[in-house]
Structures are given as C-alpha cells and as structure tokens.
Write an enzyme that holds these catalytic residues in place. Structure first.
Site, PDB file in Angstrom:
ATOM      1  N   GLU A 289       0.822  -1.212   0.000  1.00 60.12           N
ATOM      2  CA  GLU A 289       0.000   0.000   0.000  1.00 60.12           C
ATOM      3  C   GLU A 289       0.859   1.266   0.000  1.00 60.12           C
ATOM      4  OE1 GLU A 289      -3.765   1.933   2.507  1.00 60.12           O
ATOM      5  OE2 GLU A 289      -3.117  -0.136   2.864  1.00 60.12           O
ATOM      6  N   LEU A 290       0.597   2.129  -0.962  1.00 54.00           N
ATOM      7  CA  LEU A 290       1.244   3.433  -1.081  1.00 54.00           C
ATOM      8  C   LEU A 290       2.767   3.335  -1.096  1.00 54.00           C
ATOM      9  CD1 LEU A 290      -0.974   5.753   1.163  1.00 54.00           C
ATOM     10  CD2 LEU A 290      -1.327   5.023  -1.201  1.00 54.00           C
TER      11      LEU A 290
END
Length: 276
Positions: A170-171
């Site tokens: 994530e990210l």
C-alpha cells in the site's frame, strides 16, 4: 475462465483465480484485479464485472460467498477480533471453512509462519498500513528515501521467508515497487503502489464514488454518493408529506382502509348498544 478445485471446506468449487494461478502469473503486471466486498450484492457485482479477487472481513465471508462462488476471497483477520495465537488460528480456519481462499494479516511474522505451517495461504500487508500509521506520522507514500526503501525491501524478504504467498503493498513508491516485485517471489497486490504488480487493488467505495473523500491513488468510475444523497432528499420529502397528510386528515383515504357495508355497521352498533 475458472478452474475446478476443492475449497477448504472440502466442497467442489470453481474459482476465477487460485494460489497456483496467481503464482504462475508472477512478473505479469496487472494480471488480476481485486476489490472489497462485504455483502452478497457487492460480491455478485464484482463477479459479474469479471473481477477475479475480493477481500473482506473474516466475519463476512459467508455473506460474500452468498453472492459469488467464483471469485478468490481473501479474509482479513482483524486486530481486535483475533488476538491470541489460538484465536487467530480459529478465526482463520473458520473463514476458510466459510469459503475464503486465503487470509490477510498485518500481524508479526511468527503469526504468518504459524498460519503458513498449516498450508493456509497467507497474504501480508506492507508499505503504508493504516492501523499502524502512527509510526510514519501521517498518511503518506512509503519508500521515498534510501533508508526507508532498503528497510521495506528487507521486510518483503522476511515476509516471504515467513511463508506468505502474497503481499498487499500500500502506497509504496511505484519505481521501488517495481524493483522489489522483480526480486521477490511474493505475489504483489498494488494498492496505490503503481502498475508493477500482479494484482491491482482498489476499494469498491472509491471505484463507485461512494463517499466524499477520494484517495489520490484511486480513480472514480461511478457516483453512488450522488444517488445516496438523492435518496436522502427523497426520503425526507416523503416523510414530510406523510406527516402533513396526517395533520390535515388527508391520510388514510377510504381506499387505504378496510371497509364493510353500512348495514353491517348499523347492526353492529345496535348490538353494542343492546349489550351495554
């Protein structure tokens, strides 16, 4: 295209993706798509749209399976719902028995190994982990410095060594994601981490525009939020109109009540008066 396998509940099923097909797709970017679903309706829509993978809360696996038999379901093991090792194992096995194909956890590596030792397909969670965001200070991308990039690479490696088959990233900075994914056997699931992953993941609410906030990494394809606001307006207008009709003696009308012949009413009234 789906493959015939047996579920962890020992039932013959067909799945649009399996652990084997996900692993076989390693290096083939954006080979699969994943969304969230917590209800039968959301799961059915995902399958009808050709989405191969769904992630949901462990407690909602049965509901999701009511809407879809074909998608690959990953059950999220919540931090509060399962705390001890025994609780985590029990929750994982229950989710699998309910129809999940894998579990995802952001817990310590020993937990990943514990689950993997039972041949449970485990997905880890690295990069920006919302529940642990106090450690990075704010919502932000991960891996934008040499030190952080190197630390993240080693976490991927340790997760793989612990027995995970996949990781939700994530990210993570997109160039870093590409470098790490190319050097890892983990099936990579990108949530805002660029195109260099086997699976592209977005929340259904973000895809459908069901909410006011749109993350930078998301793309809206619908506007359910507008429809929900329209429903709120219609609901309020209808309730106000009902209250107004009640106050004005305009509800109920004769055709909205159960009626009997006037003669029967007269006879009934006489009987009541006679028996007083």
């Amino acid at each position: 295209m789906s493959e015939r396998i047996f579920s962890f509940g020992a039932k013959p099923v067909r799945r649009m993706a399996t652990v084997a097909s996900l692993q076989a797709a390693k290096g083939r970017h954006s080979a699969f798509a994943q969304v969230t679903a917590e209800t039968p309706e959301e799961a059915a829509a995902a399958q009808a749209a050709g989405i191969e993978m769904i992630t949901c809360r462990a407690a909602n696996v049965r509901q999701v399976r009511q809407g879809s038999e074909g998608v690959f379901v990953t059950a999220a093991l919540g931090f509060a719902e399962a705390i001890t090792d025994d609780e985590i194992m029990r929750t994982a096995f229950q989710a699998l028995t309910d129809g999940a194909d894998a579990v995802i956890t952001g817990r310590r590596l020993e937990i990943v190994s514990l689950l993997a030792s039972e041949d449970i397909p485990v997905m880890g969670h690295l990069g920006f982990v919302p529940r642990k965001s106090t450690w990075v200070g704010k919502v932000r991308g991960v891996g934008r410095t040499v030190e952080e990039a190197e630390m993240l690479f080693h976490r991927f490696r340790r997760l793989e060594e612990a027995g995970a088959f996949a990781v939700e990233a994530e990210l993570v900075a997109a160039p870093l994601m590409a470098e790490i994914s190319a050097r890892s056997k983990l099936v990579t699931v990108s949530l805002g981490s660029g195109p260099a992953a086997e699976v592209q993941f977005l929340f259904t609410a973000d895809i459908c525009g069901d909410g006011d906030y749109k993350p930078r990494h998301a793309r809206r394809y619908g506007d359910i939020g507008r429809l929900r606001k329209q429903i709120e307006v219609e609901r309020l207008a209808a309730l106000k109109a009902f209250r107004s009709d009640v106050s004005g003696a305009n509800f109920p009308a004769r055709n909205e009540t159960i009626n009997i012949d006037d003669a029967l009413v007269t006879d009934l009234r006489s009987r009541i008066e006679y028996n007083r």
